[in-house]
Design a protein around this motif. Structure first.
Motif, mmCIF file in Angstrom:
data_model
loop_
_atom_site.group_PDB
_atom_site.id
_atom_site.type_symbol
_atom_site.label_atom_id
_atom_site.label_comp_id
_atom_site.label_asym_id
_atom_site.label_seq_id
_atom_site.Cartn_x
_atom_site.Cartn_y
_atom_site.Cartn_z
ATOM 1 N N ASP A 1 -5.570 10.832 84.941
ATOM 2 C CA ASP A 1 -4.590 10.312 83.975
ATOM 3 C C ASP A 1 -4.271 8.851 84.280
ATOM 4 O OD1 ASP A 1 -4.460 12.693 82.628
ATOM 5 O OD2 ASP A 1 -2.606 13.376 83.605
ATOM 6 N N GLU B 1 -7.141 6.772 83.077
ATOM 7 C CA GLU B 1 -7.132 6.621 81.622
ATOM 8 C C GLU B 1 -6.047 5.643 81.172
ATOM 9 O OE1 GLU B 1 -6.696 10.601 80.251
ATOM 10 O OE2 GLU B 1 -8.823 11.106 80.546
ATOM 11 N N ASP B 2 -4.884 5.709 81.817
ATOM 12 C CA ASP B 2 -3.799 4.801 81.452
ATOM 13 C C ASP B 2 -4.194 3.350 81.725
ATOM 14 O OD1 ASP B 2 -0.938 4.303 80.707
ATOM 15 O OD2 ASP B 2 -0.874 3.545 82.763
ATOM 16 N N ASP C 1 -6.895 2.227 79.220
ATOM 17 C CA ASP C 1 -6.340 1.932 77.890
ATOM 18 C C ASP C 1 -5.617 0.589 77.879
ATOM 19 O OD1 ASP C 1 -7.329 4.212 76.714
ATOM 20 O OD2 ASP C 1 -5.478 5.371 76.943
ATOM 21 N N THR D 1 -8.319 1.151 72.592
ATOM 22 C CA THR D 1 -8.356 2.359 73.423
ATOM 23 C C THR D 1 -9.691 2.448 74.147
ATOM 24 O OG1 THR D 1 -6.892 3.522 71.882
ATOM 25 C CG2 THR D 1 -8.171 4.876 73.419
ATOM 26 N N TYR E 1 -14.746 4.855 77.309
ATOM 27 C CA TYR E 1 -15.152 5.396 78.600
ATOM 28 C C TYR E 1 -15.098 4.315 79.661
ATOM 29 C CZ TYR E 1 -19.921 3.409 77.896
ATOM 30 O OH TYR E 1 -21.001 2.579 77.684
ATOM 31 N N VAL F 1 -13.738 7.944 83.066
ATOM 32 C CA VAL F 1 -12.935 8.122 81.859
ATOM 33 C C VAL F 1 -13.908 8.434 80.737
ATOM 34 C CG1 VAL F 1 -11.422 7.014 80.160
ATOM 35 C CG2 VAL F 1 -11.092 6.577 82.608
ATOM 36 N N GLN G 1 -14.401 10.781 76.725
ATOM 37 C CA GLN G 1 -13.851 11.638 75.680
ATOM 38 C C GLN G 1 -14.338 13.074 75.809
ATOM 39 O OE1 GLN G 1 -15.361 9.562 72.253
ATOM 40 N NE2 GLN G 1 -13.635 8.124 72.184
#
Length: 240
Positions: free
Chosen positions: A143, A146-147, A150, A184, A187, A199, A201
């Motif tokens: 997480d 990913e944060d 992004d 966004t 990957y 990272v 989808q």
């Protein structure tokens, strides 16, 4: 002059019907062996060969049903007693069936030989350890990946043209790449085309991959920040 053609031609229909009845009976009986083999072997597809005094029988099954029954005997005898194609010729069929009882005996011996084979197999096993804590910790770190990714994608979208792009850098001798869609991250991949997606989808990376690359991910973000800082410095030096 041609002699009279009044002599009747023998009718082979009854002989053929008898042959078909015999083959049908063998198909039904050997089909029981095929089903038992499928149960023993633990699969729907397979074959097994049984050696008898007169040659070898092969039982092949598919989806639990008999696909063919073949006998390979001495003196060149080779006949598919049962098959999905044409019925066997009379003489080879007759010779093969002389050894059919031997096949049944060999099959029964094979099954009997398996009795008790699992008597010493354990029927209780250690408790399986839970991976819940490992997965929770893996997800917490992912997480964070990913944060950060992004946020990087959002910054790239601000100072790059276009809704799609990528940013790559070499960290510790390994290529890292972030691909974005608008603001966004699509990957983050480490190690090139055949590398690891930290990272993605399509699912989280393994816990081992997270452990191996967590430090590198931190340096990946630092490299990005350094490049952004350099870009700001370069723009600050521009005078109009």
């Amino acid at each position: 002059m041609m002699e009279s053609l009044d002599t009747d031609v023998a009718d082979a229909e009854s002989v053929g019907e008898t042959r078909d009845e015999v083959v049908a009976g063998v198909r039904q009986h050997a089909g029981q062996m095929a089903r038992e083999l499928a149960r023993i072997e633990g699969g729907d597809y397979g074959r097994k060969t049984f050696r008898v005094d007169g040659g070898e029988w092969t039982v092949k099954y598919e989806a639990g049903d008999l696909e063919f029954l073949r006998f390979e005997g001495r003196a060149g005898l080779d006949v598919y007693v049962v098959s999905t194609k044409q019925a066997p010729d009379f003489e080879p069929l007759s010779r093969a069936l002389e050894h059919y009882d031997a096949l049944v005996a060999a099959f029964n011996d094979y099954v009997a030989g398996l009795e008790g084979i699992l008597d010493d197999a354990p029927d209780s096993f250690p408790a399986v350890a839970s991976a819940a804590e490992v997965v929770a910790e893996r997800d917490r770190i992912v997480d964070a990946f990913e944060d950060a990714a992004d946020q990087m994608a959002a910054q790239l979208h601000r100072f790059e043209s276009g809704d799609y792009g990528a940013w790559a850098v070499t960290v510790r001798g390994t290529r890292w790449e972030l691909k974005r869609e608008v603001d966004t991250a699509s990957y983050v991949r480490v190690g090139g085309e055949d590398g690891v997606y930290l990272v993605s989808q399509y699912g989280a990376p393994s816990a081992r991959d997270v452990r191996e690359h967590a430090g590198g991910f931190r340096d990946f973000v630092r490299a990005f920040n350094d490049e952004v800082a350099e870009l700001h410095d370069d723009l600050d030096a521009v005078t109009l």
